[in-house]
Design a protein around this motif. Structure first.
Motif, mmCIF file in Angstrom:
data_model
loop_
_atom_site.group_PDB
_atom_site.id
_atom_site.type_symbol
_atom_site.label_atom_id
_atom_site.label_comp_id
_atom_site.label_asym_id
_atom_site.label_seq_id
_atom_site.Cartn_x
_atom_site.Cartn_y
_atom_site.Cartn_z
ATOM 1 N N GLY A 141 0.807 -1.207 0.000
ATOM 2 C CA GLY A 141 0.000 0.000 0.000
ATOM 3 C C GLY A 141 0.841 1.257 0.000
ATOM 4 N N GLU A 142 0.173 2.387 -0.238
ATOM 5 C CA GLU A 142 0.858 3.680 -0.298
ATOM 6 C C GLU A 142 -0.165 4.786 -0.105
ATOM 7 O OE1 GLU A 142 2.445 5.760 -4.138
ATOM 8 O OE2 GLU A 142 4.052 4.473 -3.355
ATOM 9 N N VAL A 143 0.190 5.799 0.676
ATOM 10 C CA VAL A 143 -0.676 6.944 0.889
ATOM 11 C C VAL A 143 0.132 8.212 0.655
ATOM 12 C CG1 VAL A 143 -1.998 8.262 2.589
ATOM 13 C CG2 VAL A 143 -2.206 5.785 2.525
ATOM 14 N N GLU A 144 -0.453 9.154 -0.078
ATOM 15 C CA GLU A 144 0.143 10.467 -0.277
ATOM 16 C C GLU A 144 -0.523 11.428 0.710
ATOM 17 O OE1 GLU A 144 -0.358 11.960 -4.203
ATOM 18 O OE2 GLU A 144 0.911 13.727 -3.876
ATOM 19 N N THR A 145 0.266 11.987 1.635
ATOM 20 C CA THR A 145 -0.315 12.788 2.715
ATOM 21 C C THR A 145 -0.294 14.280 2.446
ATOM 22 O OG1 THR A 145 1.780 12.969 3.941
ATOM 23 C CG2 THR A 145 0.385 11.044 4.400
ATOM 24 N N GLY A 173 5.234 21.832 6.705
ATOM 25 C CA GLY A 173 4.861 22.548 7.911
ATOM 26 C C GLY A 173 3.546 22.093 8.498
ATOM 27 N N ALA A 174 3.195 20.825 8.309
ATOM 28 C CA ALA A 174 1.884 20.331 8.716
ATOM 29 C C ALA A 174 2.008 19.003 9.451
ATOM 30 C CB ALA A 174 0.980 20.164 7.494
ATOM 31 N N ALA A 175 0.945 18.677 10.194
ATOM 32 C CA ALA A 175 0.804 17.367 10.820
ATOM 33 C C ALA A 175 -0.460 16.727 10.268
ATOM 34 C CB ALA A 175 0.730 17.482 12.334
ATOM 35 N N ALA A 176 -0.454 15.405 10.153
ATOM 36 C CA ALA A 176 -1.585 14.703 9.565
ATOM 37 C C ALA A 176 -1.865 13.424 10.328
ATOM 38 C CB ALA A 176 -1.322 14.394 8.088
ATOM 39 N N THR A 177 -3.084 12.903 10.143
ATOM 40 C CA THR A 177 -3.454 11.611 10.700
ATOM 41 C C THR A 177 -4.015 10.737 9.596
ATOM 42 O OG1 THR A 177 -5.634 12.475 11.330
ATOM 43 C CG2 THR A 177 -3.921 12.471 13.020
ATOM 44 N N VAL A 178 -3.680 9.448 9.651
ATOM 45 C CA VAL A 178 -4.136 8.485 8.650
ATOM 46 C C VAL A 178 -4.695 7.274 9.380
ATOM 47 C CG1 VAL A 178 -3.505 7.139 6.616
ATOM 48 C CG2 VAL A 178 -2.257 9.250 7.133
ATOM 49 N N ASP A 223 -6.289 -4.786 9.452
ATOM 50 C CA ASP A 223 -5.255 -5.540 8.741
ATOM 51 C C ASP A 223 -3.932 -4.795 8.658
ATOM 52 O OD1 ASP A 223 -6.000 -3.540 7.016
ATOM 53 O OD2 ASP A 223 -6.731 -4.860 5.425
ATOM 54 N N GLY A 224 -3.893 -3.566 9.226
ATOM 55 C CA GLY A 224 -2.668 -2.781 9.194
ATOM 56 C C GLY A 224 -2.556 -1.855 8.000
ATOM 57 N N LEU A 225 -3.459 -1.946 7.044
ATOM 58 C CA LEU A 225 -3.408 -1.078 5.873
ATOM 59 C C LEU A 225 -3.935 0.316 6.213
ATOM 60 C CD1 LEU A 225 -4.556 -3.476 3.020
ATOM 61 C CD2 LEU A 225 -2.238 -2.741 3.591
ATOM 62 N N LEU A 226 -3.519 1.294 5.407
ATOM 63 C CA LEU A 226 -3.869 2.688 5.651
ATOM 64 C C LEU A 226 -5.070 3.100 4.820
ATOM 65 C CD1 LEU A 226 -0.304 4.311 5.582
ATOM 66 C CD2 LEU A 226 -1.616 3.560 7.589
ATOM 67 N N GLY A 227 -5.945 3.913 5.444
ATOM 68 C CA GLY A 227 -7.054 4.511 4.724
ATOM 69 C C GLY A 227 -6.674 5.883 4.215
ATOM 70 N N PRO A 228 -7.646 6.628 3.667
ATOM 71 C CA PRO A 228 -7.377 8.004 3.224
ATOM 72 C C PRO A 228 -7.027 8.892 4.416
ATOM 73 C CG PRO A 228 -9.441 7.168 2.316
ATOM 74 C CD PRO A 228 -9.018 6.198 3.372
#
Length: 414
Positions: A128-132, A162-167, A172-177
């Motif tokens: 998987g891969e997420v662009e934050t 300069g930002a913080a994010a939550t994912v 199953d350990g995979l990341l959502g949007p």
């Protein structure tokens, strides 16, 4: 924001110009051969998933690789498995009970890549891969990723943007949007502080607030955190609460003491360690103590890097990149205040990061400039560190995480 998952597979800074220290390197191959090895392929079907040892996964600064090391916590031996993934690796962290590794990249886009771990071989398979990042940002990419205590969300510090994010993290350990993204503000007097640069994100023990150490803004921002939605928000109409450090401090790392109301803050540019009081009701931090991690009369480069609290709350550990040392502090359990008790060479050059083994018996140091991961023994009771003389060669190591064998106490990342 890009999110990709392969569900079918699921069941910084200048470098000192010095060579590696002459340590005992316990590897099955020479370091040059290990570096030249092709990436480990996925293990064949039917291979035993059982393993006798723990796995260490190590990010490499600017090398575009993740390396693996097998570690026997009973004998204190390390065996290099070489590179196991080709991925920009500013920071790596492992899921506490799923065979999943998260890798934060340095390139624009704020990418977090997800790999499935094959325990028997240590091999990684990207799933998987997420662009934050929502918009192009400057160089530097992500500086930190870490899981919430429930392992249901990933906390992201985006240094470049300069930002913080939550994912969100699935079962199953995979990341959502991406669930939320908050923008820090501010700057400092140092040339590297032209704008906000978050370096670390941690949840407060009550899990209703997230603290962001911002290197560029000389602040620790306090955001509201919604445990159900995994969203960060400013809370007050006039923006998040903030603890201000001295101009040019460069806040880098935060760690809560197990008592829940003491926070330790490590500042990179001034190389000092602060003890703060956390008021959970008000969501505020108050200064109590400042100690230097430099030796008295220090001259030259000043740079602190890593911070950790022992699981029993009796000791605090820091690394000093300017002096290539590890500094140990004892904690007064009644007050949370610190006293320096030990200062030792880090076993190499530029201790970019370190990690305490979940057993509490070992500490691993990522010596970035000398290209080694060095093993220290942690004394029970005193908390003192002893260099075992054991190391493995890893090109420009910058961070370390663990996939521990069954029966080992759960990992806590700081």
């Amino acid at each position: 924001m890009l999110v990709t998952n392969a569900f079918q597979h699921v069941p910084r800074g200048g470098r000192a110009q010095r060579g590696p220290s002459r340590r005992t390197v316990l590897v099955t191959l020479s370091s040059s051969a290990a570096t030249a090895l092709p990436l480990l392929s996925a293990a064949p079907a039917g291979a035993s998933p059982q393993r006798a040892d723990d796995l260490l996964y190590i990010g490499t600064w600017g090398q575009g690789q993740v390396h693996a090391v097998r570690f026997d916590p009973d004998r204190g031996t390390m065996t290099s498995l070489g590179p196991v993934a080709q991925a920009s690796a500013n920071w790596v962290t492992a899921h506490p009970y799923r065979p999943v590794l998260y890798v934060a990249g340095a390139e624009q886009g704020g990418f977090v890549r997800v790999f499935r771990i094959h325990d028997a071989s240590g091999a990684l398979r990207k799933v998987g891969e997420v662009e934050t990042q929502s918009a192009p940002a400057g160089s530097g990419g992500l500086s930190f990723i870490g899981l919430t205590p429930d392992a249901d969300a990933l906390l992201v510090a985006d240094f470049a943007a300069g930002a913080a994010a939550t994912v969100p993290v699935g079962a199953d350990g995979l990341l959502g949007p991406v669930a939320s993204r908050v923008q820090d503000t501010g700057s400092g007097p140092h040339p590297r502080q032209s704008g906000p640069h978050p370096h670390h994100v941690v949840l407060a023990p009550h899990r209703k607030s997230a603290l962001v150490a911002d290197f560029g803004a000389d602040r620790v921002f306090v955001y509201d955190y919604d445990r159900a939605t995994h969203r960060l928000s400013a809370g007050a109409p006039d923006g998040p609460a903030a603890y201000l450090t001295a101009p040019g401090s460069g806040p880098r790392r935060l760690a809560f003491h197990p008592n829940g109301h003491t926070v330790y803050l490590l500042n990179e540019l001034t190389a000092d360690l602060q003890t703060l009081h956390w008021d959970a009701t008000k969501g505020t931090l108050t200064h109590r103590q400042t100690l230097s991690t430099n030796t008295p009369g220090h001259t030259g480069v000043t740079s602190a890097a890593e911070l950790a609290v022992s699981s029993d709350g009796r000791h605090v550990y820091t690394s000093n990149r300017g002096e290539s040392t590890l500094v140990v502090f004892s904690v007064n359990l009644g007050t949370g205040l610190l006293t320096e008790v030990q200062r030792v060479p880090c076993g190499g050059v530029t201790p970019w990061s370190f990690a305490l083994h979940p057993s509490g018996r070992w500490l691993f140091v990522a010596n970035e400039a000398s290209g080694t991961v060095n093993l220290f023994r942690v004394a029970r009771g005193s908390g003192h560190l002893t260099d075992t003389g054991t190391s493995v060669a890893v090109p420009f190591p910058d961070c370390i995480t663990f996939r521990v064998r069954a029966g080992t106490p759960g990992l806590t990342r700081f």
